[in-house]
Design an enzyme around this catalytic site. Structure first.
Site, PDB file in Angstrom:
ATOM      1  CB  ALA A  60      39.919  44.119  46.472  1.00 10.43           C
ATOM      2  CG  HIS A  65      32.941  44.879  43.594  1.00  9.49           C
ATOM      3  ND1 HIS A  65      33.861  44.209  43.878  1.00  9.49           N
ATOM      4  CD2 HIS A  65      32.200  45.016  44.879  1.00  9.49           C
ATOM      5  CE1 HIS A  65      34.095  43.808  44.963  1.00  9.49           C
ATOM      6  NE2 HIS A  65      33.047  44.312  45.764  1.00  9.49           N
ATOM      7  N   GLY A 175      25.068  42.802  45.941  1.00  4.89           N
ATOM      8  CA  GLY A 175      25.207  41.881  45.506  1.00  4.89           C
ATOM      9  C   GLY A 175      24.462  40.520  46.206  1.00  4.89           C
ATOM     10  CE  LYS A 177      30.947  37.418  47.303  1.00  6.81           C
ATOM     11  NZ  LYS A 177      31.112  37.057  48.576  1.00  6.81           N
ATOM     12  CG  ASP A 178      28.337  39.864  50.712  1.00  9.83           C
ATOM     13  OD1 ASP A 178      29.239  38.854  51.036  1.00  9.83           O
ATOM     14  OD2 ASP A 178      28.731  40.474  49.737  1.00  9.83           O
ATOM     15  CB  VAL A 204      29.214  38.617  38.682  1.00  9.45           C
ATOM     16  CG1 VAL A 204      29.894  38.604  37.591  1.00  9.45           C
ATOM     17  CG2 VAL A 204      27.966  39.774  38.323  1.00  9.45           C
ATOM     18  CG  LEU A 212      33.270  36.971  39.602  1.00 11.92           C
ATOM     19  CD1 LEU A 212      33.350  38.163  38.645  1.00 11.92           C
ATOM     20  CD2 LEU A 212      34.396  36.382  39.475  1.00 11.92           C
ATOM     21  CB  SER A 214      37.504  41.427  47.433  1.00 16.37           C
ATOM     22  OG  SER A 214      36.714  42.263  46.694  1.00 16.37           O
ATOM     23  NE  ARG A 215      36.222  37.531  52.832  1.00 14.80           N
ATOM     24  CZ  ARG A 215      36.949  37.898  53.877  1.00 14.80           C
ATOM     25  NH1 ARG A 215      38.083  37.823  54.469  1.00 14.80           N
ATOM     26  NH2 ARG A 215      36.230  39.142  54.830  1.00 14.80           N
TER      27      ARG A 215
END
Length: 308
Positions: A60, A65, A175, A177-178, A204, A212, A214-215
């Protein structure tokens, strides 16, 4: 066509794409998509090992990504991407069932971003036998995401170590974000003595500031409109930290996020960026990250920002 190559993989051909790498120009073959671990491994055995950059994903794919793949493209002779929704890291089977899967669109994104090889395996390819390994990362995986999603990080360590064993990259890109996941992967790499460099890449964001994910595509319209309030609050928290101690800042962040009735804070913590442990003072360590998880309707969103 080999049974190990996806039916939507492009035919093997020379692409007109020219990649600049270390002052030389390489003309690259078209991206190849594999479903077979054995066939990908055979392909990589014919590739220069020291030059492999790897981007593990769950598909996704979005611009976040793509930025990882593009950075890997700039820094490595060969770029491998995996697209695999890993069941062992989902403690909620309903979440696993509804996780978005868009393989054809993902393949197009990866071709455009410059990937050389893509692995889109079945569960049986990654886990020919059940993975019963249990990792011990001390307290790194016991807080925040680890506390609210039991078993999640053990599943992450299982799949990432398995993928590293398959691809054998020199560098792997993740990334920020995690953020906690990166700390877990670094600990796993150290424990297993895997010779790979973990490369952290900036978050991003959309134009409205939402990280951003996928969820995000699973959010309904009202919750999608509310979600940017999370990052807006984190940005304000950086300034507020100059007048509030960590505990007071936590209380302020929760109140501010939940001032929007569509958002419910699962946790917010200001943590040591290396150990993931909550700080009691802004002088506890050199780098402090503000990490948050928020329930937006049926969807769980995470984000983070550097406080110090």
């Amino acid at each position: 066509m080999s049974a190990g190559i996806s039916t939507f993989a492009p035919a093997i051909r020379f692409s007109v794409r020219r990649i600049h790498f270390q002052s030389e120009i390489f003309i690259r073959k078209a991206m190849k998509v594999f479903t077979s671990v054995k066939e990908l491994r055979a392909e990589l055995d014919r590739t220069e090992q020291s030059g492999i950059g790897f981007v593990p994903t769950m598909g996704a794919l979005h611009a976040g990504h793509r930025s990882l793949v593009e950075r890997a493209r700039k820094e490595n002779q060969t770029v491998v991407v995996s697209v695999f929704v890993n069941p062992t890291q989902f403690n909620d089977k309903n979440d696993l069932k509804h996780y978005p899967r868009t393989p054809e669109a993902d393949a197009q994104v990866l071709e455009e971003a410059g990937a050389d090889f893509v692995l889109m395996p079945s569960v049986e390819e990654i886990y020919p036998e059940p993975d019963t390994r249990v990792f011990d990362f001390g307290q790194i995986d016991k807080v925040m995401e680890g506390a609210t999603r039991p078993g999640h990080f053990n599943g992450v360590a299982q799949v990432v170590s398995r993928l590293f064993d398959i691809v054998r990259p020199a560098r792997a890109y993740f990334g920020e974000k995690d953020f906690q996941q990166i700390a877990v992967i670094r600990a796993m790499v150290e424990q297993l003595r895997i010779p790979v460099q973990i490369v952290e890449c900036p978050i991003v964001r959309g134009e409205d500031g939402l990280a951003l994910s996928s969820r995000n595509q699973l959010l309904d319209a009202p919750h999608r409109a509310a979600a940017p309030h999370i990052y807006a609050t984190l940005r304000q928290a950086v300034d507020k930290s100059r007048e509030l101690d960590p505990q007071a800042l936590k209380e302020w962040v929760v109140r501010e996020v939940e001032s929007n009735p569509l958002l419910k804070v699962i946790y917010y913590q200001s943590v040591n960026a290396r150990t993931m442990q909550e700080v009691q003072s802004w002088n506890d360590c050199d780098r402090i990250q503000g990490c948050i998880a928020v329930q937006a309707g049926e969807i769980r969103l995470i984000d983070n920002i550097r406080i110090r």
